[in-house]
Design a protein around this motif. Structure first.
Motif, mmCIF file in Angstrom:
data_model
loop_
_atom_site.group_PDB
_atom_site.id
_atom_site.type_symbol
_atom_site.label_atom_id
_atom_site.label_comp_id
_atom_site.label_asym_id
_atom_site.label_seq_id
_atom_site.Cartn_x
_atom_site.Cartn_y
_atom_site.Cartn_z
ATOM 1 N N LEU A 1 12.120 3.954 -12.992
ATOM 2 C CA LEU A 1 10.667 3.981 -12.824
ATOM 3 C C LEU A 1 9.903 3.942 -14.135
ATOM 4 N N SER A 2 10.580 4.227 -15.240
ATOM 5 C CA SER A 2 9.891 4.150 -16.529
ATOM 6 C C SER A 2 9.527 2.713 -16.873
ATOM 7 N N GLY A 3 10.087 1.771 -16.162
ATOM 8 C CA GLY A 3 9.749 0.363 -16.357
ATOM 9 C C GLY A 3 8.432 -0.035 -15.715
ATOM 10 N N SER A 4 7.836 0.858 -14.938
ATOM 11 C CA SER A 4 6.570 0.570 -14.264
ATOM 12 C C SER A 4 5.396 0.893 -15.187
ATOM 13 N N ASP A 5 4.732 -0.162 -15.682
ATOM 14 C CA ASP A 5 3.565 0.050 -16.541
ATOM 15 C C ASP A 5 2.490 0.851 -15.806
ATOM 16 N N ARG A 6 2.297 0.538 -14.538
ATOM 17 C CA ARG A 6 1.265 1.228 -13.743
ATOM 18 C C ARG A 6 1.548 2.725 -13.663
ATOM 19 N N HIS B 1 0.833 -1.205 0.000
ATOM 20 C CA HIS B 1 0.000 0.000 0.000
ATOM 21 C C HIS B 1 0.872 1.261 0.000
ATOM 22 N N MET B 2 1.927 1.234 0.780
ATOM 23 C CA MET B 2 2.830 2.396 0.866
ATOM 24 C C MET B 2 3.542 2.622 -0.474
ATOM 25 N N ALA B 3 3.994 1.529 -1.085
ATOM 26 C CA ALA B 3 4.664 1.646 -2.385
ATOM 27 C C ALA B 3 3.693 2.185 -3.436
ATOM 28 N N ALA B 4 2.456 1.697 -3.424
ATOM 29 C CA ALA B 4 1.451 2.181 -4.376
ATOM 30 C C ALA B 4 1.194 3.672 -4.168
ATOM 31 N N ALA B 5 1.159 4.104 -2.921
ATOM 32 C CA ALA B 5 0.943 5.529 -2.629
ATOM 33 C C ALA B 5 2.106 6.369 -3.169
ATOM 34 N N LEU B 6 3.316 5.872 -3.069
ATOM 35 C CA LEU B 6 4.469 6.600 -3.604
ATOM 36 C C LEU B 6 4.389 6.712 -5.126
ATOM 37 N N VAL B 7 4.031 5.608 -5.785
ATOM 38 C CA VAL B 7 3.888 5.631 -7.236
ATOM 39 C C VAL B 7 2.803 6.628 -7.634
ATOM 40 N N ASP B 8 1.671 6.597 -6.927
ATOM 41 C CA ASP B 8 0.585 7.544 -7.204
ATOM 42 C C ASP B 8 1.072 8.987 -7.062
ATOM 43 N N VAL C 1 -1.449 13.225 -21.744
ATOM 44 C CA VAL C 1 -0.383 13.267 -22.742
ATOM 45 C C VAL C 1 0.189 11.852 -22.896
ATOM 46 N N PRO C 2 0.406 11.395 -24.132
ATOM 47 C CA PRO C 2 1.005 10.069 -24.314
ATOM 48 C C PRO C 2 2.407 10.005 -23.716
ATOM 49 N N VAL C 3 2.756 8.841 -23.207
ATOM 50 C CA VAL C 3 4.075 8.613 -22.621
ATOM 51 C C VAL C 3 4.843 7.661 -23.527
ATOM 52 N N ALA C 4 6.077 8.017 -23.852
ATOM 53 C CA ALA C 4 6.925 7.173 -24.703
ATOM 54 C C ALA C 4 8.194 6.818 -23.949
ATOM 55 N N SER D 1 11.959 5.509 -23.565
ATOM 56 C CA SER D 1 13.183 5.524 -24.349
ATOM 57 C C SER D 1 13.619 4.082 -24.615
ATOM 58 N N ALA D 2 14.196 3.857 -25.792
ATOM 59 C CA ALA D 2 14.720 2.524 -26.105
ATOM 60 C C ALA D 2 15.884 2.191 -25.176
ATOM 61 N N PHE D 3 16.609 3.220 -24.743
ATOM 62 C CA PHE D 3 17.736 3.044 -23.817
ATOM 63 C C PHE D 3 17.283 3.546 -22.460
ATOM 64 N N GLN D 4 17.005 2.621 -21.547
ATOM 65 C CA GLN D 4 16.364 2.974 -20.280
ATOM 66 C C GLN D 4 17.187 3.932 -19.421
#
Length: 109
Positions: free
Chosen positions: A55-60, A18-25, A71-74, A76-79
């Motif tokens: 964090l760009s690896g997080s689909d959520r 729950h805490m991690a989800a709150a941080l992502v939010d 706005v669409p999010v893209a 990078s090919a190089f993370q």
């Protein structure tokens, strides 16, 4: 330096998930507020958010940012592009060099 934060509504049933989800939010809301502010002030028009880093690896997170900002999010090919840019700058700036990307990459290899 004077930044602080808190969690509200924590109960004995709250978990580390729950805490991690709150941080992502909170990250998603912060990005959305910042992009909205830049556009409202006429500083820039954002057609796409280009992201990299861990964090760009997080689909959520990326979906939340897109939904909240409109706005669409893209990705990078190089993370780790930002880290690479910092490494390039740290390596070459002290030498006083002014090179294009291909020259930077040649110097690093």
């Amino acid at each position: 330096p004077d930044i602080s934060g808190s969690f509200h509504g924590i109960t004995v049933r709250s978990t580390k998930e729950h805490m991690a989800a709150a941080l992502v939010d909170s990250i998603a809301f912060s990005v959305a507020v910042a992009s909205e502010g830049l556009q409202k002030e006429g500083i820039t028009s954002i057609r796409e958010l280009k992201v990299d880093g861990g964090l760009s690896g997080s689909d959520r997170l990326m979906q939340m940012v897109a939904d909240l900002s409109g706005v669409p999010v893209a990705r990078s090919a190089f993370q780790e592009g930002t880290a690479m840019g910092a490494a390039i700058a740290a390596f070459l700036v002290p030498k006083g060099q002014n090179m294009d990307r291909e020259q930077y990459m040649a110097e690093l290899t």
